[in-house]
Write a protein that holds these residues in place. Structure first.
Motif: not given
Length: 472
Positions: A168-187
């Protein structure tokens, strides 16, 4: 002979076991020697037979003795074997670590500020009690919301509610529209780059990095045995025409170039996108501080223009606090799935508490409130630093770069500037500055990278004047 000390606070069996092991190790009880029956030894020591039986059982379990039923309990003859082998007392030989490991530690140690009064670190964001209070609320909420299933192994992609908040943040703030399976969390960004190297590259592949650029990026790639090709940076950003045709990956910081601070110009952006598509190369877009832009809106991301070739990196360490080691890789679903499989194999998953807390922190508005407040603070400190550089006379000695975006500026000097000597003098004067050459591979550019995010406004002015007194 074993002895019982009634003043010893340890249990009787523990006292006797320690003595027995000592007797065996020191050869008082010889290999193969028959031990006294439990009943007989118990009477001699004045303890219960069960106490002696515990000792004998422990000796047997640990391999100090052997038993053969009616043959009694005997000291194991393994000591005879070890004596014949005469083992060395030296530990296993440690392999020599690559020089890169020490170089990276030197770079990380440069973040320490114990010797300086005013530290213009380019790595530290603004953190105050208000942010800490908000984070504490989210963390306490996370711990109270856990159920039994939350404590088992997590998703290699990362905590799904947090990925939804990032989506949601990427869509609103950075104009990046993706699905959650396109996001991987790291440390962290370093973890992200290392994971990309392990998963999407093969040993010996050519990787392009900016020069000057983010040191950890090229150190990580070299450590993973990639061929690193440094490409110079000028006033328009990465010189794309010098990217090797064999490059499999191009790592860039287009919104605010790491170290130099310039933005990748629009013609260069289009050239880079065309080159990546033509070569079927990955673009790794490190968007580490583009949210802090002081002239106009943040730049359009490369990912939004060429999503099939781009991996977009974001990190919450700069946006919130360095101790929150959560970053994200955004990319094509197939590539992210492959990264997730390797992450599941090498790291399994991230610690869950921080992920749950950050999801709450974003969902309940704490994150955006902090971002708005931080932008105002950074804008003010950014303006004060620019004015202080000019007023102190430093602007006459250096070229000021990277003033549109981010949490640092560059004071670039000419080739005759003695970086080491002047940096030492500054430190002796109570000012810590960070040398440009620590960001360079082959580049000979010189100067100072100055961060202002965590420095109070009054100290910014004082620091610039003291710095000017040191070198002018």
């Amino acid at each position: 002979m074993l002895k019982v000390n009634r003043d010893d606070k340890r249990p009787l069996w523990q006292q006797l076991l320690d003595q027995a092991i000592d007797h065996i190790n020191n050869g008082i009880w010889k290999p193969g020697q028959l031990l006294s029956p439990t009943r007989e030894l118990a009477q001699q020591l004045g303890v219960s037979r069960s106490t002696v039986q515990i000792v004998y059982d422990e000796l047997l379990t640990r391999g100090y003795t052997v038993t053969s039923g009616r043959g009694g309990t005997r000291v194991n003859d393994w000591i005879q074997i070890t004596d014949k082998c005469s083992p060395s007392l030296d530990p296993p030989r440690l392999p020599e670590l690559p020089l890169l490991v020490e170089q990276s530690q030197q770079w990380f140690r440069s973040k320490d500020n114990q010797e300086s009064v005013i530290d213009f670190s380019p790595y530290q964001p603004f953190v105050d009690t208000q942010l800490l209070k908000a984070w504490r609320k989210s963390y306490l909420n996370a711990s109270s919301q856990f159920n039994v299933s939350s404590w088992f192994y997590g998703d290699a992609y990362g905590f799904e509610p947090l990925r939804r908040q990032i989506q949601r943040y990427l869509s609103l703030e950075r104009g990046i529209h993706v699905q959650t399976n396109q996001i991987l969390l790291t440390s962290g960004a370093q973890h992200s780059i290392d994971l990309i190297a392990q998963t999407l590259l093969t040993k010996g592949d050519t990787v392009t990095v900016e020069d000057p650029g983010y040191p950890v990026a090229w150190m990580t790639m070299k450590y993973r045995q990639m061929k690193v090709a440094p490409v110079p940076v000028d006033e328009h950003g990465l010189v794309v025409e010098k990217v090797p045709s064999e490059a499999k990956l191009i790592l860039v910081t287009p919104a605010h170039q790491c170290a130099v601070g310039v933005m990748l110009s629009e013609p260069r952006r289009q050239q880079l996108l065309h080159r990546a598509a033509q070569q079927r190369a990955w673009i790794v877009e490190d968007d580490y501080d583009s949210e802090f832009r002081y002239c106009g809106d943040p730049m359009l991301t490369l990912f939004s223009q060429l999503p099939q070739n781009c991996l977009y990196l974001m990190s919450f360490s700069k946006l919130t606090m360095p101790c929150i080691r959560i970053s994200a890789i955004i990319g094509p679903a197939e590539a992210i799935a492959q990264l997730a499989r390797v992450q599941a194999f090498t790291y399994r998953h991230l610690p869950i508490m921080e992920q749950v807390a950050l999801a709450h922190f974003i969902e309940h508005g704490y994150f955006m409130r902090h971002m708005r407040r931080a932008r105002n603070i950074y804008r003010r400190r950014h303006e004060i630093m620019q004015k202080a550089i000019i007023a102190s006379g430093l602007g006459n000695k250096f070229t000021l770069r990277g003033i549109e975006t981010g949490l640092h500026v560059l004071l670039e000097a000419d080739e005759s500037f003695d970086e080491d000597l002047m940096t030492l003098r500054a430190l002796q004067g109570g000012i810590r500055v960070h040398q440009l050459h620590s960001y360079c591979l082959e580049s000979r550019r010189k100067g100072w990278v100055l961060g202002f995010a965590k420095v109070d406004e009054r100290l910014i002015v004082e620091g610039m004047y003291r710095l000017a007194e040191t070198i002018l």
